[in-house]
Design a protein around this motif. Structure first.
Motif, PDB file in Angstrom:
ATOM      1  N   HIS A  47     -25.663 -97.020 -92.354  1.00 23.70           N
ATOM      2  CA  HIS A  47     -24.350 -96.505 -91.942  1.00 23.70           C
ATOM      3  C   HIS A  47     -23.741 -95.532 -92.957  1.00 23.70           C
ATOM      4  O   HIS A  47     -23.769 -94.334 -92.757  1.00 23.70           O
ATOM      5  N   CYS A  48     -23.110 -96.029 -94.028  1.00 27.28           N
ATOM      6  CA  CYS A  48     -22.437 -95.153 -95.011  1.00 27.28           C
ATOM      7  C   CYS A  48     -21.495 -94.174 -94.306  1.00 27.28           C
ATOM      8  O   CYS A  48     -21.518 -92.965 -94.561  1.00 27.28           O
ATOM      9  N   VAL A  49     -20.659 -94.710 -93.426  1.00 29.73           N
ATOM     10  CA  VAL A  49     -19.700 -93.876 -92.697  1.00 29.73           C
ATOM     11  C   VAL A  49     -18.491 -93.562 -93.577  1.00 29.73           C
ATOM     12  O   VAL A  49     -18.086 -92.405 -93.708  1.00 29.73           O
ATOM     13  N   HIS A  50     -17.916 -94.594 -94.174  1.00 32.65           N
ATOM     14  CA  HIS A  50     -16.672 -94.425 -94.926  1.00 32.65           C
ATOM     15  C   HIS A  50     -16.974 -94.353 -96.419  1.00 32.65           C
ATOM     16  O   HIS A  50     -16.690 -95.269 -97.195  1.00 32.65           O
ATOM     17  N   ILE A  51     -17.551 -93.221 -96.802  1.00 32.23           N
ATOM     18  CA  ILE A  51     -17.839 -92.953 -98.204  1.00 32.23           C
ATOM     19  C   ILE A  51     -17.282 -91.581 -98.562  1.00 32.23           C
ATOM     20  O   ILE A  51     -17.082 -90.737 -97.697  1.00 32.23           O
ATOM     21  N   ASP A  52     -17.020 -91.382 -99.851  1.00 28.69           N
ATOM     22  CA  ASP A  52     -16.439 -90.112-100.288  1.00 28.69           C
ATOM     23  C   ASP A  52     -17.459 -89.292-101.081  1.00 28.69           C
ATOM     24  O   ASP A  52     -18.621 -89.676-101.211  1.00 28.69           O
ATOM     25  N   GLU A  53     -16.990 -88.177-101.631  1.00 28.80           N
ATOM     26  CA  GLU A  53     -17.878 -87.258-102.335  1.00 28.80           C
ATOM     27  C   GLU A  53     -18.542 -87.921-103.546  1.00 28.80           C
ATOM     28  O   GLU A  53     -19.719 -87.694-103.836  1.00 28.80           O
ATOM     29  N   ARG A  54     -17.791 -88.751-104.237  1.00 34.50           N
ATOM     30  CA  ARG A  54     -18.360 -89.443-105.390  1.00 34.50           C
ATOM     31  C   ARG A  54     -19.475 -90.388-104.954  1.00 34.50           C
ATOM     32  O   ARG A  54     -20.527 -90.478-105.601  1.00 34.50           O
ATOM     33  N   ASP A  55     -19.262 -91.110-103.854  1.00 34.32           N
ATOM     34  CA  ASP A  55     -20.297 -91.992-103.336  1.00 34.32           C
ATOM     35  C   ASP A  55     -21.563 -91.213-102.974  1.00 34.32           C
ATOM     36  O   ASP A  55     -22.683 -91.639-103.284  1.00 34.32           O
ATOM     37  N   VAL A  56     -21.358 -90.083-102.315  1.00 38.16           N
ATOM     38  CA  VAL A  56     -22.506 -89.262-101.917  1.00 38.16           C
ATOM     39  C   VAL A  56     -23.277 -88.808-103.151  1.00 38.16           C
ATOM     40  O   VAL A  56     -24.521 -88.829-103.181  1.00 38.16           O
TER      41      VAL A  56
END
Length: 475
Positions: A282-291
């Motif tokens: 999933h990884c739907v609700h992640i931000d730029e830092r997470d990516v």
């Protein structure tokens, strides 16, 4: 000398150059591809034992599904619609799975394989999140179905070791209030001590990893971050790394799972659970830092466009992940959310939906979408050297798609046609490890082993929804 020459088709290789060969051919010996080229060239070089005339078809790699759930296929069409993640999970999926017998798990597995193979899937990762500790009869019954079907199956054994607290139980109770007639399972039944999970995992790996002539594997699947202790997450990753397999875990699927000071991706990083042995779903609700963290740690992602849309969970930042070098495969997730286990149907959905969501027609080109069910999907599970493309030396997983159909006419660009125009019903022939597992559109192994599959699966589904109370739940 090749045993089989597939000749005369448009060969979509998915090799490093993404070469497409018109009037192409694929030579197969045993379980390996030994040559790919033009029909004229391979006919000059080889005199095969058998020939398969692929004129008027596209010859593509076997499709790879990096995230799916199998048993709940028997709940398809019985749960109503318009449910959010927890409403669906606690009021439909868990109650239904809790009432299934080992025989019904086997029927579900056989039905799943029949549908997946008919859509060109030769490899899938099953995340089995609701199987209780010690339910080996149900697990081995499913393994029997996978072996009969002849496809490549990866069983990610779900584990959960964090005891249920009052806050979580209160959430479950409030959600369950929508459907009081449903037999809601006690959440504690899914929780066991970490050492017990690790012991069972070791036995499963010793007994079944590499079975079915090497086509079956055992992975470990911490169900969700919220259901795991930090030690559990850490030890699951260590288990996978020590055995050269992978962990797979649902991550940041719904908005509530991304709240707090520490993101789910950061949490996994901090406990040592990111890296090449991690496949995050999933990884739907992640931000730029997470990516960025995903890219830096070589952590892979299974994108599940259809289920994310069905639950109203949003859109994963696939464009950003690809820009940061994150390997992303496309999964079908649950059949009772996306309604099918057909990656060809989801290809069009993914390619089109991301263009609209990001207001960018170039965010996910057709070639990139096809990569997500072939070579990138294979790489997402660390199998890019073996699967995902038609190249000499790779496993002979091959799909032949009929292009001589009204909705596929004309076909100036085979890749665009596969992504935007196929429905999944075009599959004529499928090979897995060089063995024909679909012939004339029929999954031969499943049909032989389960001749009355549809009737038995329908009867089992009716029993499950009645026994669990789902049939009386709110529509």
């Amino acid at each position: 000398m090749p045993e089989l020459l597939i000749e005369g088709g448009t060969v979509v290789t998915q090799n490093a150059d993404r070469e497409v060969i018109r009037d192409g051919a694929v030579a197969i010996e045993g379980d390996r591809i030994i040559a790919v080229g033009t029909t004229a060239d391979l006919n000059d070089r080889y005199d095969p034992d058998r020939r398969l005339d692929a004129s008027g078809t596209a010859v593509i790699p076997g499709l790879v599904n990096p995230h799916t759930h199998v048993s709940d296929i028997l709940l398809r069409g019985s749960c109503g619609t318009d449910r959010g993640l927890y409403d669906w999970l606690f009021n439909v999926k868990q109650p239904g799975i809790a009432r299934m017998t080992a025989e019904e798990h086997e029927l579900a597995a056989a039905l799943y394989c029949a549908e997946a193979l008919s859509a060109g899937v030769t490899t899938f990762v099953e995340n089995d999140a609701e199987m209780l500790l010690g339910e080996t009869d149900a697990m081995t019954a499913k393994f029997d179905a996978y072996e009969a079907a002849g496809l490549r199956s990866i069983y990610a054994r779900g584990i959960r070791d964090l005891p249920v607290d009052d806050d979580f139980q209160g959430l479950v109770d409030r959600v369950a209030g929508r459907d009081p007639s449903v037999e809601h399972p006690d959440q504690e039944r899914y929780v066991e001590p970490l050492e017990d999970w690790l012991e069972e995992l070791a036995r499963l790996h010793d007994d079944y990893h590499g079975s079915a002539d090497g086509r079956h594997e055992i992975w470990v699947a911490p169900v969700v971050i919220e259901g795991m202790t930090d030690e559990g997450l850490r030890e699951a990753y260590r288990f996978a790394a020590a055995r050269d397999v992978m962990t797979t875990i649902h991550t940041a699927e719904a908005p509530g799972q991304a709240e707090g000071w520490l993101s789910p991706v950061e949490h996994l990083r901090n406990v040592g659970s990111l890296g090449e042995h991690a496949l995050l779903a999933h990884c739907v609700h992640i931000d730029e830092r997470d990516v960025r963290l995903l890219g830096e740690t070589d952590t892979r992602v299974a994108h599940n466009i259809a289920s994310n849309m069905a639950l109203g969970n949003g859109f994963a930042p696939v464009g950003a992940m690809r820009s940061h070098g994150v390997t992303v495969g496309l999964g079908t997730d649950n059949a009772i959310l996306s309604d099918t286990v057909n990656p060809l149907a989801d290809l069009r959905l993914a390619a089109m939906a991301h263009k609209g969501h990001h207001t960018d027609p170039g965010v996910l080109p057709a070639e990139a979408a096809l990569d997500m069910v072939t070579i990138e999907a294979a790489r997402s599970m660390r199998k890019g050297e073996e699967l995902g493309s038609l190249e000499a030396g790779k496993r002979a997983d091959v799909v032949v798609l009929d292009l001589d159909l009204p909705h596929l006419t004309p076909v100036p660009d085979a890749v665009n046609a596969v992504v935007y125009q196929t429905l999944g019903s075009e599959v004529e022939t499928v090979l897995c490890d060089g063995e024909v597992v679909v012939e004339g559109g029929v999954p031969t192994g499943v049909t032989e082993a389960y001749p009355d599959l549809h009737a038995r699966a329908t009867a089992a589904a009716e029993r499950i929804v009645e026994a669990s109370g789902i049939a009386e739940g709110e529509r």
